[in-house]
Write an enzyme that holds these catalytic residues in place. Structure first.
Site, PDB file in Angstrom:
ATOM      1  N   CYS A 105     102.221 -44.527 129.362  1.00 44.63           N
ATOM      2  CA  CYS A 105     103.529 -45.121 129.452  1.00 44.63           C
ATOM      3  C   CYS A 105     102.962 -46.791 129.494  1.00 44.63           C
ATOM      4  O   CYS A 105     102.930 -47.362 128.461  1.00 44.63           O
ATOM      5  CB  CYS A 105     103.941 -45.057 131.229  1.00 44.63           C
ATOM      6  SG  CYS A 105     105.527 -45.762 131.309  1.00 44.63           S
ATOM      7  N   HIS A 199     104.334 -39.130 131.107  1.00 41.80           N
ATOM      8  CA  HIS A 199     103.327 -39.282 131.911  1.00 41.80           C
ATOM      9  C   HIS A 199     102.745 -37.982 131.922  1.00 41.80           C
ATOM     10  O   HIS A 199     103.147 -37.013 132.827  1.00 41.80           O
ATOM     11  CB  HIS A 199     103.802 -39.549 133.238  1.00 41.80           C
ATOM     12  CG  HIS A 199     103.798 -41.109 133.439  1.00 41.80           C
ATOM     13  ND1 HIS A 199     102.893 -41.968 133.811  1.00 41.80           N
ATOM     14  CD2 HIS A 199     104.965 -41.883 133.371  1.00 41.80           C
ATOM     15  CE1 HIS A 199     103.106 -43.282 134.005  1.00 41.80           C
ATOM     16  NE2 HIS A 199     104.344 -43.472 133.725  1.00 41.80           N
ATOM     17  N   GLU A 201     100.246 -36.930 133.150  1.00 36.92           N
ATOM     18  CA  GLU A 201      99.085 -36.539 134.218  1.00 36.92           C
ATOM     19  C   GLU A 201     100.066 -36.568 135.520  1.00 36.92           C
ATOM     20  O   GLU A 201      99.302 -36.104 136.506  1.00 36.92           O
ATOM     21  CB  GLU A 201      98.411 -38.043 134.413  1.00 36.92           C
ATOM     22  CG  GLU A 201      98.953 -39.373 135.074  1.00 36.92           C
ATOM     23  CD  GLU A 201      99.829 -39.982 133.838  1.00 36.92           C
ATOM     24  OE1 GLU A 201     100.262 -41.056 134.194  1.00 36.92           O
ATOM     25  OE2 GLU A 201      99.987 -39.665 132.858  1.00 36.92           O
TER      26      GLU A 201
END
Length: 287
Positions: A105, A199, A201
Site C-alpha cells: 500500500c 495488504h 500482511e
C-alpha cells in the site's frame, strides 16, 4: 544463518500507538510477526522515519540487511510534509543499497514516488475491506511475486490514493477495476522493489480492528448504511478470523481460500523471501 529484515513503519507515532492500543501491536510489529511466521528464525529491526530525529540506518546499515519491508500508512504522500519527505529519501537510499525491498500500500506509493512516479487520490474513490477481482497482467502472470496466485483473486485492502504516474523502470504486475497499479516491480539504480497496493500482511482480525476504527468512513462513504451495519460487518470478519470454517460468513462476504488461508493470503511476502531475499543473500556471500 537467520535472515535479517528492516521493517520501515510508515505511520507517525500517534497513529502507530493508536493501532497498538486497538490491536496490541504497531503495524511494523505486526508485519514483523508475519515475516517471522513465514521465516521463524528471522531477525527484524524496526525503523520510524516519520519521527523527527529518528535513528535511521545509513548506507552501510541498509546494505547489511537481507530484506527491507515497508508498511502501510495513514499519510497522503502528495502532502510532502517533512515526515513524508524523510520516507521518500530513505526509499531512495534503499534503492541505492540494492537490498531486496518489498512494500504494501503506502510502501508501493513511496517506492513509486522515490523513483519519480506520482501518487494521487483515486477518482474512483476508496478501496476498503478487500481489493476484488485482482488480475495479473501479462507480465505478472509469469512473475515470481505472484507465483501461485490464480487468474483472479481478492486481498485485504484499504486505501484512497493510488499510483497515477508509473515511473520509468516500473512493470505493472496486477490490476483491477479500482486501481490499474495493484502490484508492481520498480527498478532504480540497480535496486529492485516489489510491491502491492493491497495488504497481504493483514489477517482478518487486524483488518476488522482497522475497519472498526473507521466505521464512520464506512457509513459516510456509502459502504454501509448505518453504524450498526458497519459493526455487523466488523463482527463477521472477527468471527471468520477466529473460525475460518464459518462457511456461512465466507459465502456472505464472497471470501475464499486466497483470503482465509494465511499461507495463501501472505503469498507475495513468502514469494519475496523465497525469490529475492534468500537467493540474493546467497549471491551477496551471506549464506
Amino acid at each position: 544463518m537467520a535472515l535479517r529484515f528492516l521493517v520501515i513503519e510508515g505511520n507517525t507515532q500517534g497513529a502507530r500507538q493508536a493501532h497498538r492500543e486497538a490491536y496490541g501491536l504497531m503495524p511494523s510489529e505486526s508485519y514483523a510477526a508475519v515475516l517471522q511466521d513465514i521465516e521463524p528464525d528471522a531477525i527484524c529491526d524496526l525503523a520510524f522515519p516519520a519521527d523527527e530525529g529518528a535513528n535511521l540506518p545509513d548506507a552501510a546499515g541498509l546494505e547489511s540487511y537481507d530484506g527491507i519491508v515497508l508498511t502501510g500508512s495513514h499519510l497522503n504522500i502528495y502532502d510532502r510534509t517533512p515526515d513524508i519527505l524523510r520516507q521518500i529519501d530513505l526509499m531512495r537510499a534503499v534503492y541505492a543499497s540494492r537490498t531486496p525491498s518489498f512494500g504494501s500500500c503506502w510502501g508501493l506509493q513511496v517506492a513509486a514516488v522515490a523513483a519519480d512516479g506520482d501518487v494521487r487520490q483515486n477518482p474512483a474513490g476508496r478501496e476498503i475491506g478487500f481489493a476484488r477481482r485482482l488480475m495479473p497482467t501479462e507480465a505478472g502472470a509469469s512473475h515470481p511475486l505472484l507465483a501461485g496466485r490464480p487468474a483472479v483473486y481478492d486481498a485485504p485492502a484499504i486505501h484512497l490514493d493510488m499510483v497515477t504516474t508509473v515511473p520509468a523502470g516500473c512493470t505493472i504486475l496486477a490490476s483491477n477495476a479500482v486501481s490499474p497499479v495493484q502490484a508492481a516491480e520498480i527498478t532504480v539504480n540497480g535496486g529492485t522493489f516489489w510491491g502491492v497496493q493491497y495488504h497481504p500482511e493483514f489477517s482478518l482480525g487486524e483488518l476488522a480492528v482497522i475497519l472498526g476504527r473507521r466505521s464512520k468512513i464506512l457509513v459516510d462513504e456509502g459502504f454501509c448504511r448505518t453504524p450498526d451495519d458497519a459493526a455487523s460487518y466488523v463482527a463477521d470478519l472477527t468471527a471468520l478470523h477466529k473460525n475460518r470454517d464459518r462457511f456461512d460468513l465466507a459465502w456472505r462476504h464472497g471470501l475464499d481460500t486466497e483470503v482465509l488461508e494465511s499461507e495463501r493470503r501472505t503469498r507475495e511476502i513468502g514469494n519475496f523471501i523465497a525469490h529475492r531475499v534468500r537467493p540474493e543473500k546467497s549471491a551477496r556471500g551471506r549464506a
